[in-house]
Design a protein around this motif. Sequence first.
Motif, PDB file in Angstrom:
ATOM      1  N   ARG B  20      44.647  42.342  37.368  1.00 48.49           N
ATOM      2  CA  ARG B  20      45.216  41.793  36.128  1.00 48.49           C
ATOM      3  C   ARG B  20      46.627  42.336  35.920  1.00 48.49           C
ATOM      4  N   TYR B  21      47.472  41.517  35.312  1.00 45.63           N
ATOM      5  CA  TYR B  21      48.763  41.988  34.804  1.00 45.63           C
ATOM      6  C   TYR B  21      48.722  41.818  33.306  1.00 45.63           C
ATOM      7  N   GLY B  22      48.456  42.872  32.607  1.00 45.69           N
ATOM      8  CA  GLY B  22      48.261  42.760  31.161  1.00 45.69           C
ATOM      9  C   GLY B  22      47.013  41.913  30.919  1.00 45.69           C
ATOM     10  N   LYS B  23      47.209  40.809  30.178  1.00 44.68           N
ATOM     11  CA  LYS B  23      46.059  39.942  29.901  1.00 44.68           C
ATOM     12  C   LYS B  23      45.851  38.913  31.004  1.00 44.68           C
ATOM     13  N   ALA B  24      46.935  38.617  31.737  1.00 45.14           N
ATOM     14  CA  ALA B  24      46.844  37.574  32.756  1.00 45.14           C
ATOM     15  C   ALA B  24      46.067  38.084  33.970  1.00 45.14           C
ATOM     16  N   VAL B  25      45.178  37.255  34.464  1.00 42.42           N
ATOM     17  CA  VAL B  25      44.405  37.607  35.654  1.00 42.42           C
ATOM     18  C   VAL B  25      45.063  36.948  36.854  1.00 42.42           C
ATOM     19  N   ALA B  26      45.570  37.762  37.771  1.00 42.48           N
ATOM     20  CA  ALA B  26      46.263  37.211  38.934  1.00 42.48           C
ATOM     21  C   ALA B  26      45.277  36.868  40.038  1.00 42.48           C
ATOM     22  N   LYS B  50      48.340  34.052  45.413  1.00 43.10           N
ATOM     23  CA  LYS B  50      48.401  34.272  46.867  1.00 43.10           C
ATOM     24  C   LYS B  50      49.252  35.482  47.231  1.00 43.10           C
ATOM     25  N   THR B  51      50.382  35.635  46.529  1.00 44.26           N
ATOM     26  CA  THR B  51      51.248  36.778  46.827  1.00 44.26           C
ATOM     27  C   THR B  51      50.588  38.083  46.385  1.00 44.26           C
ATOM     28  N   THR B  52      49.924  38.033  45.227  1.00 39.36           N
ATOM     29  CA  THR B  52      49.209  39.222  44.760  1.00 39.36           C
ATOM     30  C   THR B  52      48.147  39.625  45.777  1.00 39.36           C
ATOM     31  N   THR B  53      47.439  38.635  46.319  1.00 38.03           N
ATOM     32  CA  THR B  53      46.423  38.918  47.329  1.00 38.03           C
ATOM     33  C   THR B  53      47.038  39.654  48.516  1.00 38.03           C
ATOM     34  N   LEU B  54      48.188  39.153  48.960  1.00 38.59           N
ATOM     35  CA  LEU B  54      48.874  39.782  50.089  1.00 38.59           C
ATOM     36  C   LEU B  54      49.279  41.223  49.746  1.00 38.59           C
ATOM     37  N   ARG B  55      49.788  41.393  48.528  1.00 38.35           N
ATOM     38  CA  ARG B  55      50.242  42.726  48.115  1.00 38.35           C
ATOM     39  C   ARG B  55      49.083  43.689  47.913  1.00 38.35           C
ATOM     40  N   LEU B  56      47.914  43.125  47.625  1.00 36.65           N
ATOM     41  CA  LEU B  56      46.718  43.969  47.528  1.00 36.65           C
ATOM     42  C   LEU B  56      46.313  44.479  48.909  1.00 36.65           C
ATOM     43  N   ILE B  57      46.527  43.642  49.925  1.00 34.90           N
ATOM     44  CA  ILE B  57      46.240  44.086  51.292  1.00 34.90           C
ATOM     45  C   ILE B  57      47.210  45.202  51.677  1.00 34.90           C
ATOM     46  N   ALA B  58      48.498  44.983  51.331  1.00 32.23           N
ATOM     47  CA  ALA B  58      49.532  45.960  51.700  1.00 32.23           C
ATOM     48  C   ALA B  58      49.369  47.262  50.927  1.00 32.23           C
TER      49      ALA B  58
END
Lengths: 354, 366, 290
Positions: B20-26, B50-58
């Motif tokens: 999540r970013y604040g209230k927004a769920v990425a 999609k970018t958040t997913t990639l950054r979660l991997i990184a």
Amino acid sequence: MDRRQLLLGTGALAAGGLVHPFSGKALAQGKPSQMVLMTWGGLWGDCMKESADTAFEKATGVKIIQDRGSSPGERITKIKVSVADQKFDIVQLHDGIVPLAVSQGALEPINKASPRLTNLKNVPERFVQSHWIAMIYSPLGIIYNTKLVKNPPKSFADLWRPEFKNQIVLPEITHSIGPYIIPIGSIAAGKGPNDAEAGFEMLKKINALQPIWAKDTDTIMNALRNEEAAIGLLYKSQSFTVKGWNTPVEWVFPSEGAILYSSGTGIAKGTKNLELAEEYLNLTLDPKVQTVAAQKFNYPGTNTGTEAILPPDLQARVKASPEEMGKLIDLDHATLAAKRAEWTDRWNRIISAG
Amino acid sequence: MSDSGSAALSDVRFERVTKRYGKAVAVKALSLAIPRGSFFSLLGPSGCGKTTTLRLIAGFETPDEGDVFIRDTRVTETAPYRRDFAMVFQNFALFPHLTVADNVAFGLRMSGVAREERAKAVEAALAMVKLTGFAERYPKQLSGGQQQRVAIARAIVMKPAVLLLDEPLGALDKNLRESMQVELRSLQRELGLTTVFVTHDQEEALTMSDSIAVMRDGVIEQLGAPREIYERPATEFVATFLGASNLIDATVVESGNGSSQVEATFGRFTLAGSHPAGERLRLAIRPERVLLKPGRDSGALPAIVRDVVYRGMSAHVFLESGGLPLLAFVQNAASAAIDWSPGQEVGIVLPAESLVRLNGGAQAHG
Amino acid sequence: MASGSFRLTRRWAAFALVAPPLLVFLVFFVVPLVSLFWVSFHAPSQSELYGPELTLEHYATILTDPFYHTIILRTLSTGAVILALCLVLGYATAYVLAPLPPRKRLLLLLLLVVPLMVSNVVRAYGWIAILGRQGLVNAVLRDTGLIERPLLLLNSFEAVSFGLMTIMLPYMVISVANALASIDAQYKEAAQSLRADPVRTFIHVTWPLSSPGVASGMLLVFLLTLSAYVTITLLGGPRMKLLVSLVFDSVGSFRWPLAAAISFALLVMALIVSGLIMALLRPQRVQGRG
């Protein structure tokens, strides 16, 4: 009227202006609407404005414009630079810098026989130089804090007492009286004011006592006021200012004699208003004008008639006994000026190279 | 995921990851496994996660819930520099103060690889991206395509468990981009690198991927091979985001023998599969699967040509049938095949096997 | 022919465009500098700006006189200490400020600039009020019984260095913060993706990429330190004179040629140290030119 006629007409007008005997221009050559006095700013400038400038304007109808922005040295430079078309008329300088002003050719010689210098006859000779006449003077001696100093100083030599370590305030070399520490040192060493080598030896000794070097007189007075310093060099006149701040200080006329400090007026080289400048110079020697300076600064005037017209309490302050007048030391300002560069260097090497 | 066998062979695995970013769920309770050696694309519009997913991997982002695995090692809280991945950034992020060789050597240097070995690896990597001889140049002295190759070399020289590509072709012009697509894909195959590719370009995803995850609002709408995704879109979003689709609302009239008769505003047609009569369905058909026939043929549905756009290889024919706009792509197989004109009455055929039933049923209005 | 005359006109137009600034540069910078250089080779004169004889004595004095060596060394060490302090404190402050949102960062930088709006004279007197014999520090120490006689905190190397440093610090912070803020966050992520931990990311990426800001900050700080006068005079007093004080003293004693020569010594020092800063930081590498 066509263009040609118009041109002819204005040409005629201009030409008429030049030749007309009663035109403004012709009058201005005889008497300017204003003259320029170079002097110190602040209270001193105000004092001059209130006394001499106002009296001058009343007597001659010529307004005095003060140029306050420059130091004494800069005043000399300014006069030198504009000597071909002099914008300045009168300049005030202190005694120490007069030899420089003379050697740089910044001052007109004073015609002592001038009918306009009516006050000159009442000014003692020691205050009158070839290009400059002192207006006020003050003895330079020792000031000390009566609460902090148990054993009062009596002489210049007492400044060198080890008990004053860290508590002496002295003018630094760039101060207009900075180089005086050398003759004073020489005096304290018992060699009279002119033994520079003895003076520098004494400078080394006093430097070991870690004095507070003040860059101007205000700093000296402030150091005394906030008790950073217990003892120092100061003019008698300024000691009243410090006393006025409820600081327990006393001024001492050193047993070796006090140094004479004087400040006065000269005429700018090449002034277009020489006679009027003489009139102004004469006004600075007027007891009424000098009284204003005495009231504001406790400076005794150089006119012997000034003291008599002061109120009694002020008289007591500025009064000097004949004995003291006799012990006022005239420094050799010509030598001091000539040695200034060399002494600045030597002073720096002793004080700054540590 | 449920299939533990495929999990063992996956290089990247998400287990119910939420960010999540604040209230927004990425990213919303995302689970996925990326098979070893595959080219895996995350496709979707901007803001889909999609970018958040990639950054979660990184590891540039840490999940609020769930776990991330790289090669079966849990890395949920592991710092990026301790994770076994390499990344090609959107604007390449080449270090401007380092030469090409130093850029490529950077990761090896940080990993403590000896100088000589490093030099060899750098040389090999540069050869692989056809940049031999550019080693001493600075990034500023290279073209966009060359910078891209340096960025790829800098990543592959690390021999990472997973290679992350963050829209790496977005900065290149069209021609360069197409040739880089081919090169990148063949390089990936050659090295057998597990690759996660983020893109919003559906054509790029279809061209390059082994599998595609179409994302929307932080969840995967559909995951599958490019052909499956394209030909059997599961939702209206997938059907329209990947290429064009005609959407048709229809009601089942009768059913039997593995097929159903359905009725739409413009007429009846056949649909593969049995459906209970009366059910309302939402159907999709690709424009290139819509067949056009001249005149009013029996068995064809009536339509009127509204516009024709000639595209060289094909023509886009805009049709209207029973008040519903439809689109047909006609191959330029022969001049006559694309010889349609506005106002012409035509018949259209919707082949039963080309019709796809979308999840979620028909909406009240088409 | 037409195009030829057009080209000519264009050349004249270009010349007309650069002429005014060029003229200003010549008249107000080059000419005074050249004349100052000319003055520095003359004997002093009591009545003129300089005497008629040509001489190298002023430069010889600066180069051979141990007193000047002491002052030059002191000037350089003051500069070095101020540079080091500004670098460490300024960089650290900038590092904290840089990642803030632009509006907040601007606000805080503005706050840093506020002291610059107060005259150096006033600030020096502020330090005197704190460090003087009757100042705050001494008063506290005396009241707590730690000392009996006031400490001599002013007129020392430390007082001058510290006082100047507080004046110079904002320049350093601003130029480094701007440099840091303009570094794309992707570079740091790229470094981390290549196994660089935060420390090595800083050493190999952030630091070199911020070097233009560091270099411009250091140049500003050093050049302003060399030319600072009021602060040095008020906090250093006559005991802590730097080279610039000797320029003033020489002018005060009407030795213009020596003052000019010392000014050139200052200029040479400025050039050498600037060159050293550039050579050490190599800010041009960020432009991808070695």
